[in-house]
Design a protein around this motif. Sequence first.
Motif, PDB file in Angstrom:
ATOM      1  N   SER A   1     -23.526   9.066  29.521  1.00  0.00           N
ATOM      2  CA  SER A   1     -24.528   8.389  28.909  1.00  0.00           C
ATOM      3  C   SER A   1     -25.307   9.278  27.982  1.00  0.00           C
ATOM      4  O   SER A   1     -25.781   8.713  27.098  1.00  0.00           O
ATOM      5  CB  SER A   1     -25.468   7.597  29.873  1.00  0.00           C
ATOM      6  OG  SER A   1     -24.603   6.668  30.580  1.00  0.00           O
TER       7      SER A   1
ATOM      8  N   GLN B   1     -30.700  -1.377  36.681  1.00  0.00           N
ATOM      9  CA  GLN B   1     -30.756  -0.017  36.929  1.00  0.00           C
ATOM     10  C   GLN B   1     -29.381   0.589  36.839  1.00  0.00           C
ATOM     11  O   GLN B   1     -28.378   0.133  37.055  1.00  0.00           O
ATOM     12  CB  GLN B   1     -31.360   0.263  38.069  1.00  0.00           C
ATOM     13  CG  GLN B   1     -30.780  -0.249  39.583  1.00  0.00           C
ATOM     14  CD  GLN B   1     -31.504   0.046  40.816  1.00  0.00           C
ATOM     15  OE1 GLN B   1     -32.606   0.784  40.772  1.00  0.00           O
ATOM     16  NE2 GLN B   1     -31.028  -0.495  42.010  1.00  0.00           N
ATOM     17  N   ASP B   2     -29.315   2.140  36.530  1.00  0.00           N
ATOM     18  CA  ASP B   2     -28.137   2.697  36.848  1.00  0.00           C
ATOM     19  C   ASP B   2     -27.927   3.367  37.982  1.00  0.00           C
ATOM     20  O   ASP B   2     -28.389   2.993  39.022  1.00  0.00           O
ATOM     21  CB  ASP B   2     -28.106   3.810  35.552  1.00  0.00           C
ATOM     22  CG  ASP B   2     -29.212   4.777  35.612  1.00  0.00           C
ATOM     23  OD1 ASP B   2     -29.817   5.213  36.881  1.00  0.00           O
ATOM     24  OD2 ASP B   2     -29.620   5.572  34.754  1.00  0.00           O
TER      25      ASP B   2
ATOM     26  N   HIS C   1     -28.656   6.207  39.055  1.00  0.00           N
ATOM     27  CA  HIS C   1     -29.820   7.107  39.597  1.00  0.00           C
ATOM     28  C   HIS C   1     -30.833   6.068  40.515  1.00  0.00           C
ATOM     29  O   HIS C   1     -31.543   6.471  41.219  1.00  0.00           O
ATOM     30  CB  HIS C   1     -30.302   7.663  38.553  1.00  0.00           C
ATOM     31  CG  HIS C   1     -29.719   8.734  37.847  1.00  0.00           C
ATOM     32  ND1 HIS C   1     -29.352   9.876  38.308  1.00  0.00           N
ATOM     33  CD2 HIS C   1     -29.139   8.422  36.695  1.00  0.00           C
ATOM     34  CE1 HIS C   1     -28.507  10.490  37.409  1.00  0.00           C
ATOM     35  NE2 HIS C   1     -28.458   9.667  36.411  1.00  0.00           N
TER      36      HIS C   1
ATOM     37  N   GLN D   1     -23.582   3.528  34.758  1.00  0.00           N
ATOM     38  CA  GLN D   1     -24.032   4.240  33.807  1.00  0.00           C
ATOM     39  C   GLN D   1     -25.100   3.801  32.979  1.00  0.00           C
ATOM     40  O   GLN D   1     -25.392   2.637  32.839  1.00  0.00           O
ATOM     41  CB  GLN D   1     -22.922   4.383  32.605  1.00  0.00           C
ATOM     42  CG  GLN D   1     -21.618   4.948  33.223  1.00  0.00           C
ATOM     43  CD  GLN D   1     -21.712   6.386  33.490  1.00  0.00           C
ATOM     44  OE1 GLN D   1     -22.324   7.109  33.037  1.00  0.00           O
ATOM     45  NE2 GLN D   1     -20.616   6.962  34.116  1.00  0.00           N
ATOM     46  N   THR D   2     -26.165   4.758  32.711  1.00  0.00           N
ATOM     47  CA  THR D   2     -27.438   4.416  31.743  1.00  0.00           C
ATOM     48  C   THR D   2     -27.017   3.634  30.636  1.00  0.00           C
ATOM     49  O   THR D   2     -27.677   2.938  30.372  1.00  0.00           O
ATOM     50  CB  THR D   2     -28.214   5.634  31.650  1.00  0.00           C
ATOM     51  OG1 THR D   2     -28.327   6.432  32.736  1.00  0.00           O
ATOM     52  CG2 THR D   2     -29.466   5.161  31.266  1.00  0.00           C
TER      53      THR D   2
ATOM     54  N   VAL E   1     -35.062   3.774  31.629  1.00  0.00           N
ATOM     55  CA  VAL E   1     -34.203   4.805  31.006  1.00  0.00           C
ATOM     56  C   VAL E   1     -34.804   5.981  30.504  1.00  0.00           C
ATOM     57  O   VAL E   1     -35.957   5.945  30.403  1.00  0.00           O
ATOM     58  CB  VAL E   1     -33.198   4.244  29.906  1.00  0.00           C
ATOM     59  CG1 VAL E   1     -32.504   3.096  30.274  1.00  0.00           C
ATOM     60  CG2 VAL E   1     -34.240   3.946  28.870  1.00  0.00           C
TER      61      VAL E   1
END
Length: 279
Positions: free
Chosen positions: A100, A191-192, A194, A217-218, A234
């Motif tokens: 990303s 959300q990704d 993380h 993935q972001t 993000v």
Amino acid sequence: MMRLPNLNALRMFDAAARHLNFGRAAEELHLTQGAVAQQVRRLEADLGHKLFHRHARGLTLTDTGRSYHAPVSQALTLVRDATDKLSPAVQRVILSVPPSFASKWLVPRLPEFEATHPDIELRVVAEESLTDFKRDGIGIAIRQGRKPQERGLNSALLSLVDLVAVGRPDMALTLGKTPDLADLAQYTLIQDGHRHWDLLLRHEGLSATGRVLQFNQTALAMDAAINGQGIALVPRIFLGSQPLEVLWQAPRLGDQGFYVLWPSAKGRAKAVVDWLLRQ
């Protein structure tokens, strides 16, 4: 005597063995996941041995695959080193970055880098996994997380992780006033890997009352927000010219940041590190 395997098949096997995931191996090699999986299956057929156990969420090496991977990895390193000696590596720098980060931050800046450094061949490897600089021939890496503590590595902060909630401009009109976290929790959250939405809501004793869309993935989370599927959380540095509006500023996450890592900044590598830190 058994016929020697195809070199490209061995490269794909090596990447899949390191990532334990055909998708991430494909990203590193700039191929499709299907192409990597097919080559590995063909290699297994040629060798007459199963190298991986396939699972719904990734791969594990069989005992045969594990014992085969070590010498294959060493052999590929020898081939890479011998090739580099024919074309001095000082003119080429391999930069490893999260996917990303590559698509949302690095790629838009590459034309400027190429214009100011025409003597440097910058090769970008998009991967999330930790880098073995010597084995993989990586000169510089960028990783997201806490300040690195590895010995023998230089590191510098490129940017702190400044998280912002973003959505399409019409989402801002829907929210009206400046929202707080409790307001946002009522809408679809994106959300990704993380999982920052989960962490922030848990810290405040809240839970999402709307849907939560999960991406690994972001960049995919941002694309979903652009398509109007919800509110993504993000890093601000990924926004650039994206058609997204900042809806909310998240609290700072300590020393979480994007860090530039390099074992030795000599020759062209130093120029790349200096350029990254000027951005």
